[in-house]
Each structure stands twice: as structure tokens, then as C-alpha cells.
Design a protein around this motif. Structure first.
Motif, PDB file in Angstrom:
ATOM      1  N   ASN A 147       0.911  -1.082   0.065  1.00  0.00           N
ATOM      2  CA  ASN A 147      -0.019  -0.144  -0.123  1.00  0.00           C
ATOM      3  C   ASN A 147       0.846   1.480   0.163  1.00  0.00           C
ATOM      4  O   ASN A 147       1.554   1.702   1.057  1.00  0.00           O
ATOM      5  CB  ASN A 147      -0.904   0.027   1.246  1.00  0.00           C
ATOM      6  CG  ASN A 147      -1.695  -1.276   1.383  1.00  0.00           C
ATOM      7  OD1 ASN A 147      -2.652  -1.198   0.422  1.00  0.00           O
ATOM      8  ND2 ASN A 147      -1.445  -2.297   2.117  1.00  0.00           N
ATOM      9  N   PRO A 148       1.113   1.952  -1.286  1.00  0.00           N
ATOM     10  CA  PRO A 148       1.989   2.996  -1.321  1.00  0.00           C
ATOM     11  C   PRO A 148       1.659   4.013  -0.394  1.00  0.00           C
ATOM     12  O   PRO A 148       0.679   4.681  -0.249  1.00  0.00           O
ATOM     13  CB  PRO A 148       1.677   3.588  -2.778  1.00  0.00           C
ATOM     14  CG  PRO A 148       1.261   2.256  -3.290  1.00  0.00           C
ATOM     15  CD  PRO A 148       0.306   1.641  -2.592  1.00  0.00           C
ATOM     16  N   PHE A 149       2.975   4.719   0.223  1.00  0.00           N
ATOM     17  CA  PHE A 149       2.762   5.825   1.006  1.00  0.00           C
ATOM     18  C   PHE A 149       4.437   6.158   1.062  1.00  0.00           C
ATOM     19  O   PHE A 149       5.259   5.608   0.989  1.00  0.00           O
ATOM     20  CB  PHE A 149       2.318   5.614   2.402  1.00  0.00           C
ATOM     21  CG  PHE A 149       2.869   4.925   3.407  1.00  0.00           C
ATOM     22  CD1 PHE A 149       3.581   5.768   4.338  1.00  0.00           C
ATOM     23  CD2 PHE A 149       3.396   3.700   3.603  1.00  0.00           C
ATOM     24  CE1 PHE A 149       4.558   5.254   5.348  1.00  0.00           C
ATOM     25  CE2 PHE A 149       4.219   3.027   4.378  1.00  0.00           C
ATOM     26  CZ  PHE A 149       4.927   3.784   5.304  1.00  0.00           C
ATOM     27  N   ALA A 150       4.665   7.475   1.576  1.00  0.00           N
ATOM     28  CA  ALA A 150       5.790   7.957   1.592  1.00  0.00           C
ATOM     29  C   ALA A 150       6.039   8.923   3.154  1.00  0.00           C
ATOM     30  O   ALA A 150       5.101  10.001   3.152  1.00  0.00           O
ATOM     31  CB  ALA A 150       5.962   9.113   0.521  1.00  0.00           C
ATOM     32  N   SER A 151       6.824   8.375   4.083  1.00  0.00           N
ATOM     33  CA  SER A 151       6.792   9.090   5.394  1.00  0.00           C
ATOM     34  C   SER A 151       8.597   9.399   5.430  1.00  0.00           C
ATOM     35  O   SER A 151       9.423   8.808   4.491  1.00  0.00           O
ATOM     36  CB  SER A 151       6.184   8.305   6.372  1.00  0.00           C
ATOM     37  OG  SER A 151       7.049   7.228   6.831  1.00  0.00           O
ATOM     38  N   PRO A 209      10.524   8.304   7.748  1.00  0.00           N
ATOM     39  CA  PRO A 209      11.564   7.022   8.227  1.00  0.00           C
ATOM     40  C   PRO A 209      11.090   5.596   7.389  1.00  0.00           C
ATOM     41  O   PRO A 209      12.167   4.937   7.170  1.00  0.00           O
ATOM     42  CB  PRO A 209      11.028   6.695   9.419  1.00  0.00           C
ATOM     43  CG  PRO A 209       9.740   7.054   9.781  1.00  0.00           C
ATOM     44  CD  PRO A 209       9.503   8.202   8.984  1.00  0.00           C
ATOM     45  N   LEU A 210       9.939   5.630   6.812  1.00  0.00           N
ATOM     46  CA  LEU A 210       9.579   4.526   5.950  1.00  0.00           C
ATOM     47  C   LEU A 210       8.741   5.046   4.675  1.00  0.00           C
ATOM     48  O   LEU A 210       8.215   5.929   4.637  1.00  0.00           O
ATOM     49  CB  LEU A 210       8.736   3.602   6.733  1.00  0.00           C
ATOM     50  CG  LEU A 210       9.355   3.156   7.982  1.00  0.00           C
ATOM     51  CD1 LEU A 210       8.219   2.494   8.904  1.00  0.00           C
ATOM     52  CD2 LEU A 210      10.382   2.088   7.713  1.00  0.00           C
ATOM     53  N   GLY A 211       8.856   4.119   3.574  1.00  0.00           N
ATOM     54  CA  GLY A 211       8.015   4.201   2.613  1.00  0.00           C
ATOM     55  C   GLY A 211       7.808   3.260   1.697  1.00  0.00           C
ATOM     56  O   GLY A 211       8.832   2.257   1.787  1.00  0.00           O
ATOM     57  N   VAL A 212       6.644   3.151   1.133  1.00  0.00           N
ATOM     58  CA  VAL A 212       6.336   1.920   0.130  1.00  0.00           C
ATOM     59  C   VAL A 212       5.968   2.672  -1.196  1.00  0.00           C
ATOM     60  O   VAL A 212       5.339   3.503  -1.278  1.00  0.00           O
ATOM     61  CB  VAL A 212       5.324   1.226   0.605  1.00  0.00           C
ATOM     62  CG1 VAL A 212       4.880   0.038  -0.251  1.00  0.00           C
ATOM     63  CG2 VAL A 212       5.492   0.370   2.132  1.00  0.00           C
ATOM     64  N   GLU A 213       6.483   1.974  -2.295  1.00  0.00           N
ATOM     65  CA  GLU A 213       6.271   2.591  -3.465  1.00  0.00           C
ATOM     66  C   GLU A 213       5.382   1.687  -4.435  1.00  0.00           C
ATOM     67  O   GLU A 213       5.044   0.319  -3.920  1.00  0.00           O
ATOM     68  CB  GLU A 213       7.445   2.617  -4.462  1.00  0.00           C
ATOM     69  CG  GLU A 213       8.579   3.790  -3.719  1.00  0.00           C
ATOM     70  CD  GLU A 213      10.007   3.649  -4.482  1.00  0.00           C
ATOM     71  OE1 GLU A 213       9.891   3.315  -5.693  1.00  0.00           O
ATOM     72  OE2 GLU A 213      10.988   3.941  -3.849  1.00  0.00           O
ATOM     73  N   GLN A 214       4.792   2.049  -5.604  1.00  0.00           N
ATOM     74  CA  GLN A 214       3.601   1.495  -6.210  1.00  0.00           C
ATOM     75  C   GLN A 214       4.239   0.188  -6.747  1.00  0.00           C
ATOM     76  O   GLN A 214       3.492  -0.761  -6.883  1.00  0.00           O
ATOM     77  CB  GLN A 214       3.118   2.482  -7.321  1.00  0.00           C
ATOM     78  CG  GLN A 214       1.941   1.812  -8.080  1.00  0.00           C
ATOM     79  CD  GLN A 214       0.808   2.310  -7.162  1.00  0.00           C
ATOM     80  OE1 GLN A 214       0.688   3.161  -6.588  1.00  0.00           O
ATOM     81  NE2 GLN A 214      -0.129   1.294  -7.114  1.00  0.00           N
ATOM     82  N   ASP A 215       5.515   0.289  -6.934  1.00  0.00           N
ATOM     83  CA  ASP A 215       6.239  -1.214  -7.691  1.00  0.00           C
ATOM     84  C   ASP A 215       6.644  -2.182  -6.618  1.00  0.00           C
ATOM     85  O   ASP A 215       6.846  -3.223  -6.829  1.00  0.00           O
ATOM     86  CB  ASP A 215       7.388  -0.941  -8.689  1.00  0.00           C
ATOM     87  CG  ASP A 215       8.530  -0.340  -7.733  1.00  0.00           C
ATOM     88  OD1 ASP A 215       8.236  -0.176  -6.396  1.00  0.00           O
ATOM     89  OD2 ASP A 215       9.683  -0.021  -8.449  1.00  0.00           O
ATOM     90  N   ASN A 232       0.057   8.821   8.474  1.00  0.00           N
ATOM     91  CA  ASN A 232      -0.548   8.322   7.106  1.00  0.00           C
ATOM     92  C   ASN A 232      -1.765   7.296   7.308  1.00  0.00           C
ATOM     93  O   ASN A 232      -1.622   6.699   8.257  1.00  0.00           O
ATOM     94  CB  ASN A 232       0.670   7.372   6.292  1.00  0.00           C
ATOM     95  CG  ASN A 232       1.883   8.327   6.070  1.00  0.00           C
ATOM     96  OD1 ASN A 232       1.928   8.861   5.151  1.00  0.00           O
ATOM     97  ND2 ASN A 232       2.709   8.225   6.957  1.00  0.00           N
ATOM     98  N   GLN A 233      -2.446   7.174   6.345  1.00  0.00           N
ATOM     99  CA  GLN A 233      -3.572   6.250   6.115  1.00  0.00           C
ATOM    100  C   GLN A 233      -3.322   5.564   4.929  1.00  0.00           C
ATOM    101  O   GLN A 233      -3.906   5.843   3.913  1.00  0.00           O
ATOM    102  CB  GLN A 233      -5.082   6.636   6.562  1.00  0.00           C
ATOM    103  CG  GLN A 233      -5.925   5.458   6.485  1.00  0.00           C
ATOM    104  CD  GLN A 233      -7.476   6.109   6.874  1.00  0.00           C
ATOM    105  OE1 GLN A 233      -7.912   5.103   7.891  1.00  0.00           O
ATOM    106  NE2 GLN A 233      -7.859   6.980   6.550  1.00  0.00           N
ATOM    107  N   PRO A 234      -2.448   4.503   4.614  1.00  0.00           N
ATOM    108  CA  PRO A 234      -2.176   3.828   3.342  1.00  0.00           C
ATOM    109  C   PRO A 234      -3.228   2.889   2.972  1.00  0.00           C
ATOM    110  O   PRO A 234      -3.371   2.818   1.881  1.00  0.00           O
ATOM    111  CB  PRO A 234      -0.865   3.222   3.759  1.00  0.00           C
ATOM    112  CG  PRO A 234      -0.462   3.728   4.873  1.00  0.00           C
ATOM    113  CD  PRO A 234      -1.432   4.040   5.828  1.00  0.00           C
ATOM    114  N   ARG A 235      -4.225   2.616   3.661  1.00  0.00           N
ATOM    115  CA  ARG A 235      -5.004   1.490   3.333  1.00  0.00           C
ATOM    116  C   ARG A 235      -6.434   1.765   4.373  1.00  0.00           C
ATOM    117  O   ARG A 235      -6.215   1.937   5.342  1.00  0.00           O
ATOM    118  CB  ARG A 235      -4.547   0.211   3.597  1.00  0.00           C
ATOM    119  CG  ARG A 235      -5.753  -0.871   3.275  1.00  0.00           C
ATOM    120  CD  ARG A 235      -5.119  -2.249   3.226  1.00  0.00           C
ATOM    121  NE  ARG A 235      -6.062  -3.338   2.749  1.00  0.00           N
ATOM    122  CZ  ARG A 235      -5.994  -4.502   2.418  1.00  0.00           C
ATOM    123  NH1 ARG A 235      -4.497  -5.022   2.611  1.00  0.00           N
ATOM    124  NH2 ARG A 235      -6.947  -5.442   2.099  1.00  0.00           N
TER     125      ARG A 235
END
Length: 668
Positions: free
Chosen positions: A301-305, A307-313, A446-449
Motif C-alpha cells: 500500500n504505497p505511502f511516503a513518510s 522514516p519509511l516508505g512503500v512505492e507503487q512497484d 499516514n493512512q495507506p489503506r
């Protein structure tokens, strides 16, 4: 002291430029707006116990009826409570905060900011900061742009250090709103340059640069030049433990970048079954399912913070700074039934270990089938030792679309018997408001999901305490009330992030295969009343306040039109709806009632309004159908005129109205 070149770059550059811009107002060793700016971006500062050793606490509008675990502990009237109300210059000022210094405000949040917010420093008669609360918290105050402040999913946040030498008082000339004010208190004698609006103007360019950096947090805290980088490309078979890298110290892990591929199972359960472990100096301080560690599980579930981040890929990046003296081991244990391929790299850089340096910790716990009644305090984390709390990522499986997060955070530090952080709602802690299901992303929260409809299904939220980190000398406990609107059972899990001196302990248990097995959620089936003209679909022709759709359990099509913001009797809302043919129609409607709803009348086109309807109730309910009388309607567009008449004497005078639907029936 660690060399500046190891600091993190952008944060250090901002600090240096800001000092120059301030005209040298910040003295050596003095706490000031300028000296605190790096705390907003430099993650390396989290790894060192604060010097001077401040505390961090919170003022809020929590319900004062909650006296103790045996006396109204889960009271939920969290709006409009203040320390007191003062008369000043012919106006009423509601005191949100009054604290002795030296100290600094580090966060202000509200769900419904109102009035002019004033910050009085060191007993001055005039405020050092004065602005409409919505402007200041909304990112529209000159010199404090988004995302230093801003509204996300109806939560309004200002992250700005506001230091004071002797005392700080925060007020608003309006009441009836929810708020948090988080603040630090430094030891007596700490040198502090008190805040002034002139300092914001002097550092305007630097604050703009800071805002730009926070808007793209992935560009901050990159490994410094000379970092040792180790790549990995491994397959983790079921039951196997694989190494992603090991290092000799003294160093600090500065980045973990990971891409993964399941080899036959679905994404979410496969990712949950992979457990990341990190051991520093022979002590395992991190044990978290892989996706949960990166703050957005289950799944990608993409988000950008910061300390942490998840990308679309699917690329996941960790930028927490993790120091160690002798050794670091990064491993993944596969507790699932499917192999996974893990690719990526780990970077570690030289680090000077000091008496204040701490190890990084992250642990995870889950509990299945938790009954929502009776209400409980659900423990996020309990730890002993000296450390700094740095954040939490929470996931819930909700079998209904009713709101699950009415509960307040309760944080106890160093033996406190009453929490020094007592909040107003779970979503409020995570920086949003009104149980809003909209996804959002920010450097700090964040609310990624949120699957939906409403709050049904799986939801993931996180908050990272960067500027508002919470130090503790002896022990730390974080409870969150489990306060659900519906009697049901939920699954809940949490990852907490903190730093602690060697030898600290916590209450987390080793993870087992049954812990990480992801349980299915049934599909949600929506119900819509046949022939209903939904309130949320009517076109708004005239309004006072803010009518908007709101998801609500038990309503037709899962939504109603929530009219809020009406200020007084006489305010109107005019809506357009279609009738299938001209004639006389009997009209019924279904509505919501609540403690802050008003009394309203209803008229159609130019007809006479029917008897007023009182929408007060001590608790939110959906009404049965109410007869609104007969009306002459024309084929095509007609008007529904809703007028506020007043409010029940028991009601909170917010004059709100909730329209589920109206239904047209041929007159007999």
C-alpha cells in the motif's frame, strides 16, 4: 560529539542557513526555533538520548469525567473541554494549554479548529503568535506553508517548534472543538530563546525549504558518502531463515531497501508470513512481519513518510538510523508455506557511539477475535529502561463498516499512574479526524489503506513521533482504548518503534506461525432502500455551513447527507430532487439523531413547512421513517428546504442535521 558530516545532510544545511538568516539570534547551546528545526527531519537525532533530557506531554480536550480505570474510564465526550475560560479585552478565551517553562510546543491538532488561536509566551500581555486557528493549522499562515501545517482526512495539524523560556499559554476565542497540544519541558535553567513571529519571518526561506523537504521525505536521511552497501538476492524457503547482510561496528544502518516476489501465494498472506529480525550487538531488537515493519501492511500500500516508505512497484525503504557498537545482523524468517525472493540492499555508515547512543527497536503484536464489549485498553507497547518512543503503525480487520476507533490513546511515562498523553480518539492520535476513510500520506502520519465501504475491512494507519518524540528514563506504556460503535469481534495488530539504551526490555512475545497467518474478511453487502432519493445525491442549491456525504452504518446505500456548520436558528439548506410526475405526493424521510443535532423544519418548493422535528438523541441513531406531510410536486426538479429552528435544551448546540433519504408515495 558526532561529526556534522554524518548528520543527514539536508537537515544540517537547513540548520546552518537558518542560523545565518536569523541574524545570530540563536546562541550556542540555546534552545530556539532555529536549533529545533533539524529535529523535524534528522532521524539521527532520535538515536541519541536528548540532552538536555526533556519530557514530552500533551494537553487535550479529553473527557474530564474519566477519572480512573474504575470511574468513567471510557467516557467519550471529548469536545470542548479546557483548563479554564478567561476574560480578556472583552472576549472569552478558552485556555487549551498553560505550562511552565522552559519548554516548546511541538504539535497542535484539531478536528474542527475554530476561532482565533493565541500563543502567549513568558506572561506577555500580547500573544507572540495570533491567527485564525484554521489558517494556522491549515497551512495558510504566512511563513508556515504545507506540509508543516495542513488538513489531511479532516484532521488539522501544525508541526512547528514554539519554544518558551518561562511559560506558555494557548487559547482560542471560540469553544466546542477538539484539540491536542503536545509540548516539551526542559530542565530548569535550560537556556531558551522564546518564540516570536519575527523569527518565522526571518527564517522564511528556510521554512519553505523545510516544507519542500517534508513534501518529498524520501530525499532526506540518505546514507552519507563512504557508507558500506551490501546487496542481497535470496530465496526464503518455507521455514528457512536467510541473511540480508551483516556488519561490524561501530556503525549505523542507514538504509534498508527491499523488493520481494511471492512464488505462488497471494501477496498479502505471503508478505505477512515473512518476519524481519535485526540484532544489534548480539541483542534482537527488531522482530516484525516484513510488510508491517514498513508501515502499510497487510499487502503493498504505497505511502511516503520520513522514516519509511512503500512505492507503487512494491519497493520498500527504511531510513531509521540504527547504531551499533560491535555487530549488526539483518535476517528474514519465513513462517509461511510459500517461498519468496528478496532483493535489495543494506547500507551502514561509520558512527561514533556515545554514552547517550541507543539501539533501535521495533516489535509487533497481534490479537484475533477481540470482543468490542466490554471496552478495554489495548496495549500497544510496554518497555523498561531509558529510551525514546518514535511511533506506531496500527492495523485492524473490521467485520462491519461502523467506526472502530473512538478510543483514546493513554501514554504513561516513568511510573505515571495517570497518562500524560490522554487523547480524544484513535484517528485523532494518527492525525486525521471524524473516522474519515480517505487515504492520505505525510512525512509524519499516514493512512495507506482503508478498504471500505466506510471503515469496513482492513485499515492501516501510522504516526511517527519525530519532532514530538517521547523520552522516558525508566519505563514507558502505551495503551489505546478499543472503543467500537458496534458489538462485534475484530483482529488488531500494532508495530511500535522506539530507541532504548542497551539492556532495555519489553513485553513482546516471540512470533509464531499462527500469529502471522492472515485471516480472511467476508465481503460487505450494501443495502439500499427501494425508491429512496438519497440525501447524499441531492444537488445543493443553497447552504449555510458544510453539507457533505458521510458514510454511516444502517443508512440506505451506506451514506447520508451530513449538514454541519449551521450557526443559528434560521440557517437554511436547500436541496434539489426529481419527482417522476406532477401531482400530490406524500413524503416520508429517514434521518439521523445525535447529541449535537438540532431541531429543523422541512418544506417543499414554496409550500408551508411542516411541524419541526427534534433530532436530539444521547447517542447516534438512524430513525424510522418520519412523515413529512403532503406536497404539490412538479415533474422533474423540486426543492427541499431545511431550516434550523433551534435545539433541544439537552443538546450540544451544533445544530447539525443528517438526511438519509426521502421517499415519494402517491397521496391517497
Amino acid at each position: 560529539m558526532r561529526a556534522m558530516c554524518r548528520r543527514g545532510s539536508i537537515a544540517t544545511a537547513l540548520w546552518a542557513v537558518a542560523v545565518a538568516a536569523s541574524g545570530g539570534l540563536a546562541g550556542a547551546g540555546e534552545v530556539s526555533l532555529i536549533s529545533l528545526l533539524p529535529d523535524m527531519t534528522d532521524l539521527a537525532r532520535l538515536a541519541e538520548f536528548p540532552a538536555p533530557p526533556y519530557t514530552c506531554r500533551q494537553f487535550s480536550s479529553w473527557d474530564r469525567a474519566a477519572k480512573s480505570p474504575t470511574q468513567n474510564w471510557f467516557a467519550n465526550g471529548d469536545c470542548g473541554h479546557y483548563l479554564r475560560v478567561e476574560d480578556r479585552d472583552g472576549r472569552k478565551e478558552h485556555v487549551m494549554m498553560d505550562a511552565e517553562g522552559p519548554g516548546a510546543i511541538v504539535r497542535i491538532w484539531s478536528a474542527n479548529p475554530d476561532g482565533v488561536l493565541r500563543v502567549y509566551i513568558d506572561d506577555a500581555e500580547s500573544p507572540a503568535l495570533e491567527a485564525p486557528m484554521k489558517q494556522l493549522l491549515g497551512g495558510d499562515y504566512p511563513g508556515l506553508p504545507k506540509p508543516i501545517a495542513g488538513e489531511r482526512s479532516r484532521g488539522w495539524n501544525l508541526y512547528l517548534p514554539i519554544p518558551y523560556a518561562k511559560r506558555c499559554k494557548v487559547t482560542s476565542d471560540k469553544g466546542k472543538f477538539y484539540y491536542h497540544v503536545n509540548y516539551r519541558t526542559y530542565p530548569a535553567g535550560t537556556k531558551v530563546l522564546s518564540f516570536s513571529a519575527a523569527q518565522v519571518a526571518a527564517a522564511g526561506a528556510e521554512l519553505k525549504a523545510l516544507a519542500d523537504a517534508l513534501a518529498a521525505p524520501g530525499g532526506l536521511n540518505a546514507p552519507p558518502a563512504g557508507a558500506e552497501t551490501k546487496a542481497f538476492d535470496v530465496s526464503a524457503a518455507p521455514g528457512a531463515t536467510v541473511s540480508l547482510g551483516s556488519f561490524s561496528g561501530p556503525k549505523a544502518v542507514r538504509r534498508l531497501l527491499l523488493r520481494w516476489s511471492p512464488t505462488g501465494d497471494r501477496e498479502e498472506p505471503a508478505l505477512r508470513a515473512l518476519v524481519l529480525t535485526l540484532a544489534f550487538d548480539g541483542e534482537t531488537t527488531v522482530e516484525v512481519p516484513l510488510g508491517d515493519f514498513f508501515g502499510a501492511a497487510p499487502g503493498i500500500n504505497p505511502f511516503a513518510s520520513l522514516p519509511l516508505g512503500v512505492e507503487q512497484d512494491g519497493t520498500m525503504t527504511c531510513r531509521w538510523v540504527m547504531p551499533f557498537q560491535r555487530s549488526a545482523e539483518i535476517r528474514v524468517r519465513n513462517l509461511g508455506k510459500t517461498a519468496a525472493i528478496l532483493k535489495g540492499e543494506v547500507a551502514a555508515a561509520p558512527y561514533t557511539w556515545t554514552p547517550g547512543t541507543m539501539h533501535f527497536h521495533a516489535k509487533w503484536r497481534i490479537e484475533h477475535d477481540i470482543p468490542t464489549e466490554p471496552k478495554i485498553d489495548w496495549n500497544y507497547m510496554t518497555a523498561t529502561g531509558r529510551g525514546v518512543f518514535a511511533g506506531a503503525s496500527f492495523n485492524i480487520d473490521n467485520p462491519v463498516k461502523d467506526w472502530w476507533g473512538e478510543g483514546d490513546e493513554k501514554i504513561y511515562v516513568d511510573g505515571e499512574t495517570f497518562p500524560s498523553h490522554f487523547g480524544t480518539g484513535t484517528e485523532d492520535y494518527f492525525g486525521y479526524a471524524w473516522c474519515f476513510p480517505g487515504r492520505f500520506t505525510h512525512a509524519y502520519h499516514n493512512q495507506p489503506r482503508c478498504d471500505g465501504p466506510g471503515n469496513f475491512g482492513r485499515t492501516s494507519v501510522n504516526r511517527f513521533h519525530i519532532l514530538d518524540r517521547i523520552p522516558f528514563q525508566k519505563d514507558f506504556r502505551f495503551d489505546m482504548e478499543l472503543w467500537h460503535w458496534k458489538k462485534c469481534k475484530v483482529n488488531a495488530s500494532v508495530t511500535t518503534y522506539w530507541y532504548a539504551a542497551p539492556g532495555a526490555s519489553d513485553g513482546f512475545q516471540p512470533l509464531r506461525p499462527e500469529d502471522v497467518a492472515l485471516r480472511p474478511i467476508p465481503e460487505y453487502v450494501s443495502t439500499k432502500v427501494k425508491g429512496a432519493i438519497e440525501g447524499e445525491t441531492m444537488r445543493i442549491l443553497e447552504k449555510t455551513g458544510s453539507p457533505e456525504p458521510q458514510n454511516w452504518n444502517g443508512t440506505s446505500a451506506d451514506h447520508h447527507l451530513w449538514w454541519k456548520g449551521g450557526q443559528k436558528p434560521g440557517d437554511r439548506l436547500v436541496l434539489a430532487f426529481d419527482a417522476p410526475q406532477s401531482g400530490t405526493w406524500r413524503i416520508v424521510g429517514r434521518f439521523l439523531k445525535a447529541v449535537d443535532y438540532g431541531i429543523a423544519s422541512f418544506a417543499f418548493n414554496d409550500g408551508k413547512a411542516g411541524p419541526p422535528i427534534d433530532f436530539y438523541n444521547d447517542g447516534v441513531i438512524v430513525t424510522d421513517e418520519i412523515d413529512l406531510g403532503t406536497a404539490e410536486l412538479k415533474a422533474g426538479e423540486n426543492r427541499l428546504v431545511v431550516t434550523i429552528v433551534g435545539a433541544n435544551e439537552k443538546a450540544r448546540k451544533a445544530y447539525m442535521v443528517g438526511i438519509d433519504y426521502i421517499l415519494l408515495k402517491p397521496a391517497q
